[in-house]
Design a protein around this motif. Structure first.
Motif, PDB file in Angstrom:
ATOM      1  N   ARG A 502       7.837 -23.737   2.735  1.00 17.80           N
ATOM      2  CA  ARG A 502       7.602 -24.762   2.218  1.00 17.80           C
ATOM      3  C   ARG A 502       6.511 -25.104   1.449  1.00 17.80           C
ATOM      4  NH1 ARG A 502      11.399 -28.805   3.330  1.00 17.80           N
ATOM      5  NH2 ARG A 502      10.762 -30.811   2.550  1.00 17.80           N
ATOM      6  N   ILE A 503       7.165 -24.568   0.419  1.00 18.95           N
ATOM      7  CA  ILE A 503       5.988 -24.984  -0.555  1.00 18.95           C
ATOM      8  C   ILE A 503       5.392 -26.104  -1.101  1.00 18.95           C
ATOM      9  CG2 ILE A 503       5.198 -23.882  -2.764  1.00 18.95           C
ATOM     10  CD1 ILE A 503       5.812 -21.863  -0.770  1.00 18.95           C
ATOM     11  N   TYR A 504       4.178 -26.379  -0.787  1.00 19.09           N
ATOM     12  CA  TYR A 504       4.114 -27.980  -1.619  1.00 19.09           C
ATOM     13  C   TYR A 504       2.010 -27.561  -2.832  1.00 19.09           C
ATOM     14  CZ  TYR A 504       5.011 -29.734   2.936  1.00 19.09           C
ATOM     15  OH  TYR A 504       5.770 -30.005   4.406  1.00 19.09           O
ATOM     16  N   CYS A 505       3.004 -27.865  -4.609  1.00 22.52           N
ATOM     17  CA  CYS A 505       3.331 -27.530  -5.319  1.00 22.52           C
ATOM     18  C   CYS A 505       3.094 -28.721  -6.395  1.00 22.52           C
ATOM     19  CB  CYS A 505       3.587 -26.837  -5.231  1.00 22.52           C
ATOM     20  SG  CYS A 505       2.641 -25.575  -7.443  1.00 22.52           S
ATOM     21  N   GLU A 506       1.632 -28.983  -7.189  1.00 26.06           N
ATOM     22  CA  GLU A 506       1.741 -30.220  -8.065  1.00 26.06           C
ATOM     23  C   GLU A 506       0.384 -30.242  -8.622  1.00 26.06           C
ATOM     24  OE1 GLU A 506       2.241 -35.314  -8.511  1.00 26.06           O
ATOM     25  OE2 GLU A 506       0.522 -34.713  -7.044  1.00 26.06           O
ATOM     26  N   ALA A 507       0.872 -29.542 -10.386  1.00 22.51           N
ATOM     27  CA  ALA A 507      -0.902 -29.638 -11.345  1.00 22.51           C
ATOM     28  C   ALA A 507      -1.364 -31.085 -11.043  1.00 22.51           C
ATOM     29  CB  ALA A 507      -0.099 -29.784 -12.660  1.00 22.51           C
ATOM     30  N   ALA A 508      -2.435 -29.744 -12.067  1.00 24.70           N
ATOM     31  CA  ALA A 508      -3.654 -31.590 -11.686  1.00 24.70           C
ATOM     32  C   ALA A 508      -3.303 -32.452 -12.825  1.00 24.70           C
ATOM     33  CB  ALA A 508      -5.282 -30.643 -11.814  1.00 24.70           C
ATOM     34  N   LEU A 509      -3.381 -33.829 -12.737  1.00 25.29           N
ATOM     35  CA  LEU A 509      -3.796 -34.331 -13.524  1.00 25.29           C
ATOM     36  C   LEU A 509      -4.666 -34.630 -13.768  1.00 25.29           C
ATOM     37  CD1 LEU A 509      -1.068 -36.617 -11.743  1.00 25.29           C
ATOM     38  CD2 LEU A 509      -0.305 -34.669 -13.104  1.00 25.29           C
TER      39      LEU A 509
END
Length: 621
Positions: A502-509
């Motif tokens: 289960r991948i938790y990925c979000e690009a930096a804002l």
């Protein structure tokens, strides 16, 4: 006393697990039985009998799905309760039409195993002992089996292959008599459809692109009354092919709500809150405090605290924004309480996570947090399905049907009364680790990583499958997840195919909002027994397993070909991955969220022929 033949219960033609009814064999899926083939019926054809259904409601997941279902069809909705249901459980020893999932016979065309006569079952074959048979030449009888070719479109519609118009092209034939001739190899080019009445014949290889428009047939929902308009062309499909059915499944961890403030519970009672929600000052509150039901609710509490609680709740309602599924889970995992030795999770809890203290975690550089999850429950819900191509979920694991080029098929009649979706609940355990976000940001700024990201983006665009590019950070997390999953499976007691990522990925804002970079590896079962704890215990040795994963990724049995793979090269057949193949990164599809796509081990460890600056772990952890 011997039993008569009629007293012996009829054996089932096969069995399907309840959890498989939301993945491989959901509504609209084609299934081979012993003598026939069927299509699994829509939700209108699911019967639970007198015992009723088992609810698997999860409010957080429901709030996420309702607007997405509306984008699929404005008439789709979910009930206030009982909106997620486990598939009905049947007793194979005592089958009953009142309990179970009705399957409809499909395809309706059969081919004789003796003379290869091809026809609709009702036109040329007769039934004996619940099987179709055909009288061939010289009064010989032979069994007939469902033809293995059908026609479908990208929107999931399904119909019988148009055998008669295909065999005759534009010729007229007053009495078609079709036969299906197959070569010994099974090659499509050697399969010939011929008509003995007029002599027309045509190889099936010419059916790859049919000149026939789709009529919007949905046999899993019922008859012609359930058809809908469709702008797609029909395509030839093999019933048992891997691209015949792709289920869109959305999952969410059960996260129990924190215990509410006792005062807030009293204030939120309808008769009380209808009055207090408009209070803006102490003077107004004193005026209302003489009302008996208000006085009872705030008894023993200062008016200042009551006013503060009201204002806080009112502000929370105005600014309440539903958190995306994985963002909420990531926040809960990264804010887990510290583990205390000897203290176990309360029995029967739905979710329990504990962060291992730095002194005991022994984390390598680049990893900032290790969390063990001895108790977790995951709800899996099927919302639709597609054919020929799988739909990609976003980084939150959700589907945006409003932006899809071709919308998938629904599980129920949108205008019907079935306002629920099939679901399954998995009980298990897991380990979660978070990468150092500052280290990830620094790694993303390297020139070599930027060039690789640009190459992977161009390859993704050239592939033309649509959707959103997941980003270089996802490639890193996904590849690391596969390497670590393989390494842990060698020692934890579970097969690699039973461990799920289960991948938790979000690009930096921004510099303050650094996004997400974490992986949860879990194992579970739909049974009530849960799991045995092996994965959690091995998770405490994360550094050891990262070292093993690092060694696994350094060299592939297909190197240097694998390591040198260029996804943007002309003629490349693997545009969605870099250095990745069956010899290093591919795992069982039951374990992977993305069908073994978006992988590149050169971003995790140094590999042959690639710049070492690409690797997040340049040195052995």
């Amino acid at each position: 006393m011997s039993k008569s033949k009629s007293d012996v219960p009829k054996r089932a033609d096969g069995q399907i697990r309840q959890s498989q009814m939301i993945s491989m064999y959901g509504p609209g899926a084609m299934v081979d039985l012993v003598d026939r083939a069927v299509v699994i019926g829509g939700l209108e054809h699911w019967s639970y009998g007198s015992e009723g259904y088992r609810r698997l409601d999860e409010p957080r997941l429901r709030r996420s799905l309702v607007p997405r279902l509306k984008a699929l069809d404005p008439n789709l909705d979910l009930a206030a309760e009982g909106y997620f249901r486990l598939a009905p459980a049947c007793d194979a020893r005592d089958p009953s039409p009142k309990v179970g999932v009705r399957a409809l016979e499909f395809p309706r065309w059969f081919v004789c195993q003796g003379c290869r006569r091809l026809a609709r079952a009702a036109d040329a074959f007769e039934t004996k002992n619940n099987r179709y048979r055909h009288q061939c030449e010289r009064n010989r009888w032979a069994h007939a089996v469902p033809v293995r070719f059908v026609a479908a479109c990208r929107r999931g519609h399904l119909t019988d292959f148009p055998w008669i118009p295909f065999a005759h092209e534009e010729k007229a034939c007053d009495r078609p008599e079709l036969y299906l001739r197959e070569g010994a190899t099974g090659d499509v080019a050697r399969i010939i459809v011929e008509c003995r009445n007029c002599g027309s014949s045509r190889p099936l290889s010419q059916a790859t692109v049919l000149p026939f428009p789709c009529n919007g047939d949905r046999p899993w929902l019922g008859g012609k009354a359930t058809n809908e308009t469709c702008d797609q062309q029909l395509k030839l499909m093999v019933r048992t092919a891997s691209d015949a059915y792709f289920a869109q499944v959305v999952t969410a961890l059960r996260l129990p709500e924190p215990d509410p403030d006792p005062l807030l519970l009293k204030l939120r009672e309808k008769d009380v809150w209808d009055i207090l929600q408009h209070v803006t000052s102490l003077d107004q509150l004193r005026t209302f405090a003489v009302i008996p039901r208000i006085a009872s609710a705030i008894e023993g509490v200062s008016l200042d605290k009551v006013l503060a609680t009201v204002e806080a709740e009112r502000s929370a309602e105005r600014g309440k924004v539903e958190r995306p599924l994985r963002t909420a889970e990531y926040e809960r995992l990264t804010h887990a309480p510290e583990e205390v030795l000897g203290v176990l999770a309360p029995q029967g809890v739905e979710f329990a996570a504990f962060e291992i203290p730095d002194a005991r975690a022994d984390l390598p550089r680049g990893v900032s947090r290790l969390v063990v999850v001895p108790e977790l429950r995951e709800v899996r819900v099927q919302i639709s399905f597609s054919r020929f191509a799988a739909l990609s979920a976003d980084l939150q694991g959700e589907y945006d049907f409003s932006r899809a080029r071709v919308r998938p098929a629904v599980l129920t009649l949108p205008t019907g009364n079935e306002k629920w979706l099939p679901a399954a609940e998995v009980r298990g355990e897991g380990i979660f680790f978070e990468l150092d976000l500052d280290a990830v940001l620094a790694w993303e700024e390297h020139d070599a990583v930027r060039e690789r990201a640009d190459a992977l983006l161009r390859a993704f665009q050239a592939d033309g499958q649509g959707g959103e590019f997941p980003g270089i950070r996802f490639y890193l997390l996904h590849s690391l997840s596969h390497l670590l999953l393989t390494a842990i499976s060698l020692e934890c007691g579970y097969a690699a195919s039973s461990i799920r990522e289960r991948i938790y990925c979000e690009a930096a804002l921004s510099n303050d909002r650094k996004g997400m970079a974490g992986v949860l590896l879990s194992t579970g079962t739909t049974g009530a027994e849960g799991t045995l704890g092996g994965l959690v215990e091995e998770g405490r040795r994360l550094r050891h397993h990262l070292r093993e994963a690092w060694e696994l990724g350094r060299l592939c049995s297909n190197d240097p070909v694998c390591a040198a793979h260029n996804p943007v090269a002309e003629g490349s057949d693997r545009r969605l991955e870099g250095a990745a193949c069956h010899g290093c990164l591919y795992v069982a599809e039951s374990s992977c969220e993305r069908f073994n796509r978006f992988l590149d081990r050169a971003l995790v460890v140094p590999t042959i022929g690639n710049d070492p600056a690409l690797a997040f772990f340049r040195e052995r952890p």
